[in-house]
Design an enzyme around this catalytic site. Structure first.
Site, mmCIF file in Angstrom:
data_model
loop_
_atom_site.group_PDB
_atom_site.id
_atom_site.type_symbol
_atom_site.label_atom_id
_atom_site.label_comp_id
_atom_site.label_asym_id
_atom_site.label_seq_id
_atom_site.Cartn_x
_atom_site.Cartn_y
_atom_site.Cartn_z
ATOM 1 N N ALA A 12 -5.619 13.361 2.869
ATOM 2 C CA ALA A 12 -6.530 12.819 3.925
ATOM 3 C C ALA A 12 -7.383 11.742 3.221
ATOM 4 O O ALA A 12 -8.500 11.329 3.807
ATOM 5 C CB ALA A 12 -7.708 13.850 4.526
ATOM 6 N N ALA A 13 -6.865 11.222 2.209
ATOM 7 C CA ALA A 13 -7.822 10.347 1.544
ATOM 8 C C ALA A 13 -8.003 8.845 2.351
ATOM 9 O O ALA A 13 -9.160 8.460 2.407
ATOM 10 C CB ALA A 13 -7.315 9.976 0.213
ATOM 11 N N GLY A 14 -7.092 8.564 2.736
ATOM 12 C CA GLY A 14 -7.263 7.264 3.735
ATOM 13 C C GLY A 14 -7.802 7.535 4.984
ATOM 14 O O GLY A 14 -8.692 6.650 5.352
ATOM 15 N N ASP A 15 -7.849 8.647 5.651
ATOM 16 C CA ASP A 15 -8.624 9.212 6.901
ATOM 17 C C ASP A 15 -10.188 9.156 6.160
ATOM 18 O O ASP A 15 -10.952 8.728 7.177
ATOM 19 C CB ASP A 15 -8.186 10.200 7.387
ATOM 20 C CG ASP A 15 -6.655 10.563 7.730
ATOM 21 O OD1 ASP A 15 -6.313 9.296 8.214
ATOM 22 O OD2 ASP A 15 -5.993 11.401 7.772
#
Length: 311
Positions: free
Chosen positions: A256-259
Site C-alpha cells: 500500500a505504499a503508493g496509496d
C-alpha cells in the site's frame, strides 16, 4: 469538524500470502504465511488520509451486501472516516484482491472488482453539495469506473477543490485532454508513467523528466512521479525537476505504499502545507508503511510521520 478531503475509490478485502519469492507463471511456491486484511486502493488512500488528518475524510465507494462487505465497513468505521456515501449493494460481491508478497516486499496483485465496478456517477451526484463546498482536496484512483471518476473530478472542480488523480491501475484512455484538464496533480509510478507516455521512466532522470513533461502536455497541471525506494520527483509549471529522496528503511511489504503516499499527500495539502512540504510528508508516510505488513494495517498516523520528519 467538516471533512477537508474527499476520497472516491475502491474497497477490497485483501487475501495475502507472504512467501520467500513471487511465483513465475505455472510455478507453485511453498512456505508462505497467509493473512486477511481490509484494503482496496480507495480504502487504503482514505484511511491514509484520515490517519494523517485532523479532520474527518469523506469516502465515496461501494461494497457488496455480504459478510466481506459488512466486515469491511466495520473496519473502516474505526477510522476517522465519513462513510454515509459508501453504498452496500445487493447482488454484488465485495471486491477481493489476491496478493503475493516476497521477502523483499515486492508484490503481485490480482483483483476481482465486485461492487466497486457498480459505483456510478449518480452515486457521486448524490453526495450533498455541502460536502464538496467544505472540502479542500479531492482524491481518486482508477479502481472505480472511469465515468464515475470523471464525475467526481468534475464536481470537485466546480467547487474549487484541488484534484489529485492516482492513475492506478494505469489505463491508456485517461490520456484524453478533457480528463487531464480536470486534474491538478497526477501521481503515477514509473510503470504507469511508461504506459501513459511510452518513456521508460526507470532508465534515468532525463527520461523521467520527459515522461512527466509529456503528461503535463496532455493538460494536467503538475506531476508527482513516485519512484519506489528512490522517493519521487515533482514536475510543475516552474519546469524544475524537484527530487524528494526516500528515507533508508528496511522494506518488508510495499503493498500500500503508493496509496499511503496519495492519502498523506491529500491530507497534508488540505491542512495547508505548500506542495513541496506536502510531498515530503507523503514520502515519509510511505517510507513508514513499507516497514509493516499489510495494506491498511501499515498506514501511519500523523504523529508518526512528523516524528520521522523531525529525526
Amino acid at each position: 469538524m467538516s471533512p477537508q478531503v474527499i476520497v472516491l475509490g475502491s474497497i477490497n478485502v485483501d487475501l495475502v500470502i507472504r512467501s520467500p519469492k513471487l511465483p513465475r507463471p505455472g510455478e507453485t511456491v511453498l512456505g508462505g504465511e497467509f493473512y486477511q486484511a481490509s484494503g482496496g486502493k480507495g480504502a487504503n488512500q482514505a484511511v491514509a488520509a484520515a490517519r494523517t488528518s485532523p479532520a474527518p475524510v469523506a469516502f465515496i465507494g461501494a461494497v457488496g451486501a455480504d459478510e466481506l462487505g459488512r466486515s469491511s465497513l466495520k473496519s473502516l468505521r474505526a477510522e476517522n472516516l465519513e462513510l454515509r456515501h459508501v453504498r452496500m449493494l445487493d447482488g454484488h460481491a465485495t471486491g477481493v484482491a489476491l496478493i503475493a508478497v516476497d521477502e523483499h516486499g515486492q508484490n503481485q496483485i490480482s483483483v476481482a472488482s465486485g461492487a466497486n465496478a457498480a459505483l456510478t456517477p449518480a452515486d457521486v451526484e448524490a453526495v450533498p453539495d455541502e460536502i464538496f463546498a467544505q472540502a479542500k482536496v479531492f482524491l481518486a484512483c482508477l479502481e472505480s469506473p472511469l465515468e464515475t471518476v470523471i464525475a467526481g473530478l468534475k464536481r470537485a472542480k466546480q467547487f474549487g477543490l484541488t484534484t489529485i488523480l492516482n492513475p492506478a491501475p494505469a489505463r491508456i484512455d485517461i490520456k484524453d485532454r478533457a480528463i487531464m484538464e480536470l486534474v491538478d496533480l497526477l501521481t503515477p509510478n514509473e510503470s504507469e508513467a511508461e504506459l501513459l507516455t511510452g518513456w521508460d521512466a526507470t532508465n534515468d532522470l532525463e527520461d523521467s523528466i520527459i515522461a512527466c513533461d509529456q503528461l503535463r502536455q496532455l493538460g494536467v497541471q503538475r506531476v508527482v512521479l513516485t519512484r519506489g525506494a528512490a522517493g519521487c520527483m515533482l514536475r510543475d509549471e516552474t519546469r524544475d525537476a524537484s527530487l524528494f529522496p526516500a528515507r533508508d528503511v528496511t522494506a518488508i511489504d510495499a503493498t500500500a505504499a503508493g496509496d499511503c503516499f496519495n492519502g498523506a499527500l491529500a491530507s497534508s495539502l488540505a491542512s495547508g502545507l505548500p506542495l513541496r512540504d506536502a510531498v515530503r510528508f507523503a514520502v515519509a508516510a510511505a517510507g513508514i508503511s513499507v516497514t509493516r505488513k499489510g495494506a491498511i494495517p501499515s498506514l501511519p498516523s500523523r504523529q508518526e510521520v512528523e516524528q520521522m520528519l523531525n529525526e
